[in-house]
Design a protein around this motif. Structure first.
Motif, short mmCIF file in Angstrom:
data_model
loop_
_atom_site.label_atom_id
_atom_site.label_comp_id
_atom_site.label_asym_id
_atom_site.label_seq_id
_atom_site.Cartn_x
_atom_site.Cartn_y
_atom_site.Cartn_z
N PRO A 280 49.04 -20.36 44.60
CA PRO A 280 48.65 -19.25 45.61
C PRO A 280 47.76 -20.30 47.20
CG PRO A 280 47.19 -19.60 43.30
CD PRO A 280 48.65 -20.31 43.17
N VAL A 281 48.51 -20.43 48.02
CA VAL A 281 48.81 -20.68 48.89
C VAL A 281 47.65 -20.80 49.33
CG1 VAL A 281 49.37 -19.24 50.87
CG2 VAL A 281 49.28 -21.91 51.57
N ILE A 282 46.17 -19.91 49.64
CA ILE A 282 44.88 -19.99 49.82
C ILE A 282 43.99 -20.98 49.71
CG2 ILE A 282 42.62 -18.47 50.21
CD1 ILE A 282 44.81 -18.42 52.73
N ARG B 13 51.32 -28.16 58.22
CA ARG B 13 52.48 -28.90 57.28
C ARG B 13 54.01 -27.66 57.33
NH1 ARG B 13 51.20 -33.00 53.65
NH2 ARG B 13 52.39 -32.66 52.56
N LYS B 14 55.03 -28.08 57.23
CA LYS B 14 55.97 -26.64 56.46
C LYS B 14 55.50 -26.25 55.92
CE LYS B 14 61.08 -26.60 57.16
NZ LYS B 14 62.35 -26.91 57.35
N LEU B 15 55.29 -25.19 55.27
CA LEU B 15 54.69 -23.90 54.73
C LEU B 15 55.97 -23.37 54.23
CD1 LEU B 15 51.42 -24.14 54.70
CD2 LEU B 15 52.52 -25.72 53.52
N ASP B 16 57.62 -23.24 52.86
CA ASP B 16 57.78 -21.80 52.87
C ASP B 16 57.36 -21.09 52.29
OD1 ASP B 16 60.39 -22.88 54.10
OD2 ASP B 16 60.69 -24.13 51.89
N LEU B 17 56.87 -20.12 52.21
CA LEU B 17 55.91 -18.97 52.10
C LEU B 17 56.91 -17.68 51.59
CD1 LEU B 17 53.44 -18.00 55.22
CD2 LEU B 17 52.91 -19.77 53.46
N TYR B 18 56.64 -17.43 50.16
CA TYR B 18 57.05 -15.96 49.58
C TYR B 18 55.34 -15.18 49.48
CZ TYR B 18 61.03 -18.98 48.96
OH TYR B 18 62.07 -19.76 48.30
N TYR B 19 55.83 -13.85 48.63
CA TYR B 19 54.73 -13.07 47.94
C TYR B 19 55.03 -12.18 47.60
CZ TYR B 19 58.13 -9.28 50.88
OH TYR B 19 59.48 -8.37 50.68
N LEU C 250 49.71 -11.41 47.88
CA LEU C 250 49.50 -12.94 47.22
C LEU C 250 50.58 -13.42 47.70
CD1 LEU C 250 47.94 -15.00 45.43
CD2 LEU C 250 49.48 -14.45 43.58
N VAL C 251 50.02 -14.50 48.01
CA VAL C 251 51.05 -15.21 49.31
C VAL C 251 50.80 -16.51 48.23
CG1 VAL C 251 52.24 -16.67 51.77
CG2 VAL C 251 50.29 -14.35 51.40
N LEU C 252 52.20 -17.12 48.04
CA LEU C 252 52.81 -18.12 47.02
C LEU C 252 53.43 -19.21 48.05
CD1 LEU C 252 53.59 -16.22 44.60
CD2 LEU C 252 51.76 -17.38 44.74
N ILE C 253 53.15 -20.62 47.68
CA ILE C 253 54.26 -21.72 48.19
C ILE C 253 54.93 -22.22 46.97
CG2 ILE C 253 53.16 -22.02 49.91
CD1 ILE C 253 52.19 -24.16 48.68
N PRO C 254 56.64 -22.39 47.31
CA PRO C 254 56.67 -23.32 46.16
C PRO C 254 56.37 -24.69 45.06
CG PRO C 254 58.33 -23.54 47.78
CD PRO C 254 57.13 -23.02 48.39
N LEU D 100 46.67 -23.31 39.07
CA LEU D 100 46.93 -24.12 40.25
C LEU D 100 48.76 -23.38 40.67
CD1 LEU D 100 44.88 -26.92 41.62
CD2 LEU D 100 44.92 -24.51 42.55
N VAL D 101 49.54 -24.16 39.28
CA VAL D 101 50.77 -23.84 39.40
C VAL D 101 51.42 -22.63 37.89
CG1 VAL D 101 53.17 -25.02 38.61
CG2 VAL D 101 51.41 -26.42 39.76
#
Length: 482
Positions: A12-14, A45-51, A62-66, A98-99
């Protein structure tokens, strides 16, 4: 709207954006935050966002990063603050949420790509324009089967647990996590005991008629017990190019054959056994011009335990796997014609310091030491030291060498790091065996615990006083205009 891969892990990116404030001790959190997080630095930072959307909807997704991007962040922090050591693959990060491992595979539950951000404004704009829950990009087929109700229940639980990370945990959740932590720490302690058995520093319990306390060993006498399984320890450290982790530059191998330790006292801290370690340092010919400089001080040309060997990438798997077979690096001039899977009957123990990253790098080269039929187990020296010192978090190789009063030259050379990791394995096992049950060992542990308790109490006091200061303006204004 493109679906993520089945089994992909996310964070979760936040929550990650607040990582130092919540998950790093106060004495280091401010420095880490200043370098990587404050003033919206994290969002640069370069963040690939997923939702993903909660099954019941809601105001925001809920926004996520790998997970790989969280791992890269942890590596950057560890490289800038050498005394901090974060293992991105540590089970701890999964345990605390966190993961998030493997969302259910049905298309209704898999995270979808939102976009790549490089600023807080990018992030805010993308979240504001997140597609609705049932959106599917052009060409994506409608699922042929409805989602399983059990998957839906699991998905709901995963979303809510991620959303709850910013909220106070209930007593039940805290108790569950404490129980899981106790089991995990006890398993680490069992690995330390097994490692001592392999080194003749402890006996196997069923071999004695009656359970009793294991006595301490004398470091100036040969070990009193058999080397269980007569194993060969093989430690591997791999260096990657810091800007592309698929580029392998160095492989270090350190080998300890227990047959060489017979009748040889370990000495203080096991140092008399250090001379029995066999050392190799391989450099990939195609990448010999690459030197890490941005995050770590690379030193591929400063191998301290012999001469480096240059090998072509195509031969790397064959060369490395030959180290798991007779004569176990005893003669570095042995040809590289060994099979890619060793067939020796000797028991093998793979050693590494947080070895998940090294094993992943070896897989890139085509090496799979965990597939060896004669592999007994993998020993993680970061965890061995952690249980020995009863540390909350793992420590780096350099920090442990300092604690053991050992000098390590030119860290981040793969050959040197493999040697130092083997030192740590030996040193931890011997120190634990020499101190168990002794008055000195108990006093040292008690003093360490009291020191750590005082530090935690002081952290709590400092946090409280900082919060109190924020309420007062010291009479510097009159309240201003409404």
């Amino acid at each position: 709207g493109q679906m993520s891969s089945v089994g992909q892990s996310f964070c979760p990116v936040i929550v990650i954006s607040k990582f130092p404030y919540k998950y790093i001790p106060k004495k280091d959190s401010e420095a880490v935050a200043d370098k990587f997080f404050n003033a919206a630095k994290f969002w640069l930072r370069k963040l690939d966002l997923y939702y993903v959307w909660h099954p019941d909807g809601g105001d925001r997704p809920l926004v996520l990063i790998p997970e790989s991007q969280f791992a890269h962040l942890l590596r950057d922090i560890s490289a800038s603050f050498r005394h901090l050591f974060f293992n991105p693959r540590e089970a701890y990060y999964r345990d605390i949420g966190l993961v998030i491992k493997a969302f259910p595979s049905h298309p209704d539950f898999r995270p979808r790509f939102l976009g790549t951000s490089s600023s807080k404004q990018d992030y805010d704009d993308m979240v504001q324009n997140t597609p609705v829950a049932n959106y599917r990009p052009t060409g994506e087929a409608v699922p042929s089967k409805p989602a399983d109700h059990r998957d839906k229940k699991l998905f709901r639980q995963m979303i809510e647990e991620a959303q709850d990370l910013n909220k106070a945990q209930s007593k039940a959740v805290k108790a569950k996590k404490q129980e899981e932590r106790v089991v995990r720490q006890q398993n680490i302690g069992k690995q330390l005991k097994r490692a001592q058995r392999y080194l003749g520093l402890r006996y196997k319990r069923e071999k004695v008629a009656k359970a009793r306390k294991v006595p301490c060993i004398g470091v100036h006498k040969p070990v009193p017990y058999e080397f269980e399984g007569n194993p060969v320890f093989v430690c591997i450290d791999v260096e990657n190019y810091e800007l592309d982790h698929n580029v392998i530059t160095e492989i270090g191998v350190a080998t300890l054959d227990t047959a060489d330790l017979k009748d040889l006292p370990p000495g203080e801290g096991g140092e008399a056994w250090f001379d029995q370690i066999r050392h190799r340092h391989f450099r990939i010919d195609e990448h010999k011009h690459i030197r890490n400089e941005r995050f770590v001080d690379g030193c591929p040309d400063r191998f301290e335990f012999g001469e480096s060997e240059f090998i072509p990438k195509k031969d790397a798997a064959k060369v490395v796997m030959s180290c798991f077979d007779d004569p176990f690096s005893k003669d570095s001039k042995v040809s590289w014609t060994s099979p890619t899977v060793a067939d020796s009957k000797r028991n093998i123990i793979f050693v590494g310091h947080a070895p998940e990253g090294d094993l992943a790098a070896l897989r890139i080269l085509g090496c799979k030491p965990l597939d060896l039929p004669n592999l007994l187990e993998t020993i993680d020296t970061a965890q061995l030291y952690r249980i020995f010192r009863r540390e909350q978090n793992p420590k780096s190789v350099g920090s442990i060498l300092y604690d053991f009063d050992l000098t390590g030259w030119h860290l981040h050379n793969a050959g040197n790091d493999a040697a130092y990791t083997m030192w740590i394995m030996i040193g931890t096992c011997v120190r634990a065996a020499a101190g168990r049950g002794t008055k000195e060992g108990e006093e040292e542990l008690k003093a360490r615990q009291e020191k750590e308790l005082q530090e935690k109490v002081q952290d709590t006091i400092d946090n409280y006083m900082d919060e109190q200061k924020a309420w007062s303006s010291n009479g510097e204004d009159d309240g201003g205009a409404p």
